[in-house]
Scaffold this motif. Structure first.
Motif, mmCIF file in Angstrom:
data_model
loop_
_atom_site.group_PDB
_atom_site.id
_atom_site.type_symbol
_atom_site.label_atom_id
_atom_site.label_comp_id
_atom_site.label_asym_id
_atom_site.label_seq_id
_atom_site.Cartn_x
_atom_site.Cartn_y
_atom_site.Cartn_z
ATOM 1 N N VAL B 54 0.485 -1.226 -0.051
ATOM 2 C CA VAL B 54 -0.557 -0.129 -0.346
ATOM 3 C C VAL B 54 0.576 1.289 0.027
ATOM 4 O O VAL B 54 0.691 1.953 -0.390
ATOM 5 N N ASN B 55 2.043 1.102 0.799
ATOM 6 C CA ASN B 55 2.875 2.530 1.270
ATOM 7 C C ASN B 55 3.348 3.293 -0.271
ATOM 8 O O ASN B 55 3.548 3.839 -0.611
ATOM 9 N N SER B 56 3.761 1.477 -1.482
ATOM 10 C CA SER B 56 4.345 1.811 -3.032
ATOM 11 C C SER B 56 3.398 2.555 -3.863
ATOM 12 O O SER B 56 3.486 3.022 -4.837
ATOM 13 N N PHE B 57 1.942 2.263 -3.194
ATOM 14 C CA PHE B 57 0.590 3.300 -4.264
ATOM 15 C C PHE B 57 0.762 5.066 -3.503
ATOM 16 O O PHE B 57 0.102 5.215 -4.196
ATOM 17 N N LYS B 58 1.061 5.093 -2.588
ATOM 18 C CA LYS B 58 1.022 6.483 -2.184
ATOM 19 C C LYS B 58 1.812 7.541 -2.812
ATOM 20 O O LYS B 58 2.526 7.191 -2.857
ATOM 21 N N THR B 59 0.900 8.619 -2.244
ATOM 22 C CA THR B 59 2.077 9.817 -3.028
ATOM 23 C C THR B 59 3.550 10.094 -1.066
ATOM 24 O O THR B 59 2.892 9.059 -0.557
ATOM 25 N N SER B 60 4.546 10.661 -1.492
ATOM 26 C CA SER B 60 5.232 10.670 -0.431
ATOM 27 C C SER B 60 4.806 11.313 0.634
ATOM 28 O O SER B 60 5.278 10.190 1.865
ATOM 29 N N ALA B 61 4.111 11.797 0.954
ATOM 30 C CA ALA B 61 3.828 12.975 2.046
ATOM 31 C C ALA B 61 2.934 11.798 2.729
ATOM 32 O O ALA B 61 2.614 11.404 4.042
ATOM 33 N N GLU B 62 1.664 11.099 1.991
ATOM 34 C CA GLU B 62 0.963 10.139 2.508
ATOM 35 C C GLU B 62 2.327 9.026 3.391
ATOM 36 O O GLU B 62 1.643 8.208 4.177
ATOM 37 N N ALA B 63 2.500 8.335 2.237
ATOM 38 C CA ALA B 63 3.856 7.588 2.866
ATOM 39 C C ALA B 63 4.319 7.885 4.406
ATOM 40 O O ALA B 63 4.781 7.153 4.975
ATOM 41 N N SER B 64 4.812 9.277 3.715
ATOM 42 C CA SER B 64 5.802 9.843 5.187
ATOM 43 C C SER B 64 5.061 9.188 6.436
ATOM 44 O O SER B 64 5.611 8.928 7.620
ATOM 45 N N GLN B 65 3.475 9.327 6.714
ATOM 46 C CA GLN B 65 2.958 8.741 7.975
ATOM 47 C C GLN B 65 3.251 7.036 8.111
ATOM 48 O O GLN B 65 2.985 6.867 9.055
ATOM 49 N N LEU B 66 3.932 6.122 7.380
ATOM 50 C CA LEU B 66 3.784 5.165 7.571
ATOM 51 C C LEU B 66 3.085 4.209 7.830
ATOM 52 O O LEU B 66 3.348 3.905 8.944
ATOM 53 N N SER B 67 1.591 4.699 7.438
ATOM 54 C CA SER B 67 0.544 3.997 7.730
ATOM 55 C C SER B 67 -0.202 2.941 7.421
ATOM 56 O O SER B 67 0.901 3.163 6.116
ATOM 57 N N ILE B 68 -0.703 2.022 7.994
ATOM 58 C CA ILE B 68 -0.747 0.755 7.102
ATOM 59 C C ILE B 68 -2.551 1.240 6.118
ATOM 60 O O ILE B 68 -2.782 0.102 5.622
ATOM 61 N N SER B 69 -3.029 2.458 6.090
ATOM 62 C CA SER B 69 -4.442 2.717 5.845
ATOM 63 C C SER B 69 -4.046 2.693 4.195
ATOM 64 O O SER B 69 -3.508 2.339 3.565
ATOM 65 N N TRP B 70 -5.396 2.639 4.174
ATOM 66 C CA TRP B 70 -5.616 2.254 2.650
ATOM 67 C C TRP B 70 -5.098 3.289 1.579
ATOM 68 O O TRP B 70 -5.760 4.993 2.157
ATOM 69 N N PRO B 71 -4.379 3.631 0.399
ATOM 70 C CA PRO B 71 -4.189 4.902 -0.017
ATOM 71 C C PRO B 71 -5.522 5.402 -0.116
ATOM 72 O O PRO B 71 -6.228 5.365 -1.019
ATOM 73 N N THR B 72 -5.559 7.136 -0.258
ATOM 74 C CA THR B 72 -6.519 8.089 0.100
ATOM 75 C C THR B 72 -6.028 8.478 -1.762
ATOM 76 O O THR B 72 -7.187 8.782 -2.519
ATOM 77 N N GLU B 73 -5.284 8.558 -2.051
ATOM 78 C CA GLU B 73 -4.367 9.281 -3.701
ATOM 79 C C GLU B 73 -3.569 8.230 -4.329
ATOM 80 O O GLU B 73 -2.553 7.948 -3.793
ATOM 81 N N PHE B 74 -4.097 7.527 -5.804
ATOM 82 C CA PHE B 74 -3.302 6.240 -6.045
ATOM 83 C C PHE B 74 -2.386 7.024 -6.636
ATOM 84 O O PHE B 74 -2.366 8.163 -7.856
ATOM 85 N N ARG B 75 -0.935 6.535 -7.176
ATOM 86 C CA ARG B 75 0.331 7.133 -7.232
ATOM 87 C C ARG B 75 1.082 6.027 -7.881
ATOM 88 O O ARG B 75 2.344 6.111 -7.957
ATOM 89 N N ILE B 76 0.272 5.195 -8.397
ATOM 90 C CA ILE B 76 1.368 3.558 -8.617
ATOM 91 C C ILE B 76 1.545 3.660 -10.024
ATOM 92 O O ILE B 76 3.378 3.688 -10.191
ATOM 93 N N ILE B 77 1.372 4.012 -11.436
ATOM 94 C CA ILE B 77 2.081 4.379 -12.550
ATOM 95 C C ILE B 77 3.050 4.978 -12.284
ATOM 96 O O ILE B 77 4.193 5.430 -12.803
ATOM 97 N N GLU B 78 2.747 6.755 -10.912
ATOM 98 C CA GLU B 78 4.218 7.881 -11.568
ATOM 99 C C GLU B 78 5.159 6.978 -10.626
ATOM 100 O O GLU B 78 5.933 7.693 -11.032
#
Lengths: 287, 299
Positions: B54-78
């Protein structure tokens, strides 16, 4: 009758012998010589036992020696306990055993560096998932990797997490080879499940236990990549192992000292693993 | 052992452990224990992988929270394109290098280790068992790092692809020989003699007759070693240094410092390099488990 020497020509052995001899045996033999020198790959000066003295005098090097012991024994004991536990559970009559076995085994195949990175994030003191879960239950989690007395054990736990899958499948293979009649016999004699475990499973899993102990000890004594990815030997030198010191000294250009570390590691593996191997195989129970 | 077995057969219900307690109660606790076990295993063994995913799909800001929650914004391809393009496509180069190293060392290993295993298994005598013991000692002895670099440098193989390939072959030979000798022991010697009487040389005997019979164990050797070599970090670190020489495990290590806040990219990298072993695991898990336990149980 044909001559064995003619059918099985030693020439077939030569390619393996050259590669293995040149790139494994020869460097190992030479390491004993170079550990007594100061060298830069081109020139060497004989300095006697200086490298070894330094290894045992300098506290930052000596700690690696102590840590390697602790790391190898802690991980081995935990792998035996958890491997045995998982194997007993996974050989009982449960429906999800294939799924559980795969889940436990999968980390074995993931790269150590990837595991190390993932866990150094999960073990983050304030935001890491592990401490957040602990906080949920009202426990304030420790600074897993930042606390010098704890760091080595935290890495050891991750090593157990990654390697317990192998221990489990080895135990399962051992338990599957125990004849079913034995369990039926103990049931008829009025024994319960615990009796069966103590009197049948445990003694007859002896060869599997030995294999797990030997493999885990060898792996534990030689560990480098997990420590390197998680703590880099720190904080300070608190989680350094001999193998990480070998790398640090090599990077710093102290090739003789690094090689002495290699020789110490070699002797440690030989002095620990050989006697234990002898002792374990002597007590082995025949089925 | 025979006596109790016969008694057992006379009993009407040979079911395990169920004669003591009422059946329903046992089933209930059993199910409860099993559910608990599944939950515990998922939490300890699979959540870390889910976390990476899940963290590999997140934005940098959201991933920095190190949480396990579902991404609010998907950045998979980017995220994945950014990782692949980083440092002039270092990861792609690393995949290329790692593939070449893995494939070449396994091809060499299959030939040299099976030949050696054949001779070590077939011949008897003191000298051959000493040679065998030297080969097996490699399972235990840590490789001597700097002296190996010294040898490689003398051969002009240090920091070269052939150099790292040969080192990989050397360190993989002991375990592969164990696998091959174990399998070759099950091939009857009559086959060898018949072939020699028909006029084969020992090379022909091996390559025309024995080598093709080793297919099942070749598969095990290929699968186990490819996981091992592809995942190896230590040997490329020592024997194949340099930016152009990156292998997949080293990219991870290099990116760790580079991406010190971009966890999403680091996890995307972790995910990418975990895919090849994961695919092997999905297809060959039985073979992998069998190969890894081979020989170890008999001590």
């Amino acid at each position: 009758m044909l001559k064995v020497n003619k059918i099985y020509s030693l020439k077939l052995l030569i390619p393996a012998a050259i590669i293995y001899g040149l790139l494994f045996v020869f460097p190992t033999v030479m390491s004993f010589f170079f550990s007594f020198t100061r060298w830069n790959l081109r020139e060497w000066t004989w300095i006697g036992f200086d490298n070894f003295k330094m290894f045992f005098d300098d506290p930052s090097l000596l700690i690696g020696f102590k840590n390697t012991f602790i790391f190898a024994f802690v991980t081995t004991i935990l792998k035996v306990i958890f491997g045995l536990l998982f194997a007993v559970f996974l050989t009982s009559k449960i429906k999800t055993k294939d799924f559980l076995r795969s889940a436990i085994f999968f980390p074995v195949l993931v790269s150590t560096i990837a595991v190390g990175i993932a866990f150094s994030v999960l073990m983050h003191p304030s935001e890491g998932l592990i401490n957040e879960v602990l906080a949920f239950f009202g426990i304030s989690g420790p600074n897993w990797l930042g606390n010098p007395t704890l760091a080595l054990y935290s890495v050891a736990l991750v090593d157990v997490w990654k390697g317990v899958g192998i221990a489990t499948v080895i135990f399962i293979a051992g338990m599957m080879s125990i004849p079913k009649d034995y369990y039926e016999a103990i049931q008829i004699d009025g024994g319960n499940k615990f009796d069966a475990f103590k009197n049948i499973t445990l003694p007859l899993s002896r060869p599997a236990t030995n294999a797990v102990i030997i493999l885990a000890l060898i792996g534990g004594l030689r560990t480098f990549d997990l420590v390197w990815a998680m703590t880099g030997g720190g904080p300070g030198f608190s989680s350094d192992l001999i193998a990480s010191i070998i790398y640090k000294q090599y990077q710093a250009g102290f090739y003789g000292l690094s090689t002495a570390g290699n020789v110490i590691l070699f002797l440690l593996v030989a002095l620990i693993v050989f006697p234990i191997f002898k002792m374990l195989t002597r007590k082995e129970v025949d089925i | 052992m025979q006596q109790p077995l016969n008694d057992k057969k006379m009993m009407p219900q040979p079911e395990h452990e169920k004669n003591k307690n009422p059946k329903k109660k046992v089933n209930f606790t059993k199910i409860a224990v099993e559910v608990m076990a599944v939950i515990v295993v998922i939490l300890t063994f699979l959540v870390p992988f889910y976390f990476i995913l899940v963290n590999s799909f997140k934005t940098s800001a959201e991933a920095s929270q190190l949480s396990i929650s579902w991404p609010t914004e998907f950045r998979i391809i980017e995220n994945f394109t950014e990782v692949l393009q980083a440092q002039n496509g270092m990861l792609i180069r690393a995949f290329f290098n790692s593939s070449i190293i893995t494939v070449s060392s396994i091809l060499i290993l299959m030939v040299v280790a099976s030949m050696a295993g054949f001779i070590l298994q077939r011949r008897t005598g003191k000298s051959i068992s000493v040679i065998g013991a030297i080969f097996l000692s490699g399972l235990m002895i840590p490789p001597a790092v700097v002296p190996t670099i010294w040898v490689l440098e003398r051969l002009s193989l240090f920091k070269t692809m052939p150099g790292i390939i040969l080192v990989m072959v050397a360190i993989s030979i002991p375990f592969s020989i164990i696998l091959y000798t174990g399998f070759i022991a099950t091939i009857p010697k009559d086959i060898d003699e018949a072939a020699i009487i028909d006029g084969c040389s020992s090379w022909q005997l091996f390559f025309k007759i024995i080598f093709p019979m080793l297919k099942p164990i070749h598969a095990t050797v290929i699968i186990l070693n490819s996981v091992q070599i592809f995942n190896d970090f230590v040997h490329p670190l020592y024997f194949f240094p340099g930016a152009d020489n990156a292998t997949v495990q080293l990219t991870l290590y290099n990116f760790m410092s580079m991406y010190n806040t971009s966890w999403n990219l680091l996890f995307a990298n972790v995910l990418l390099i975990t895919i090849p072993p994961f695919i092997l695991f999905l297809i060959f898990s039985k073979k992998i488990v069998a190969g890894m336990t081979a020989g170890s149980v008999k001590g």
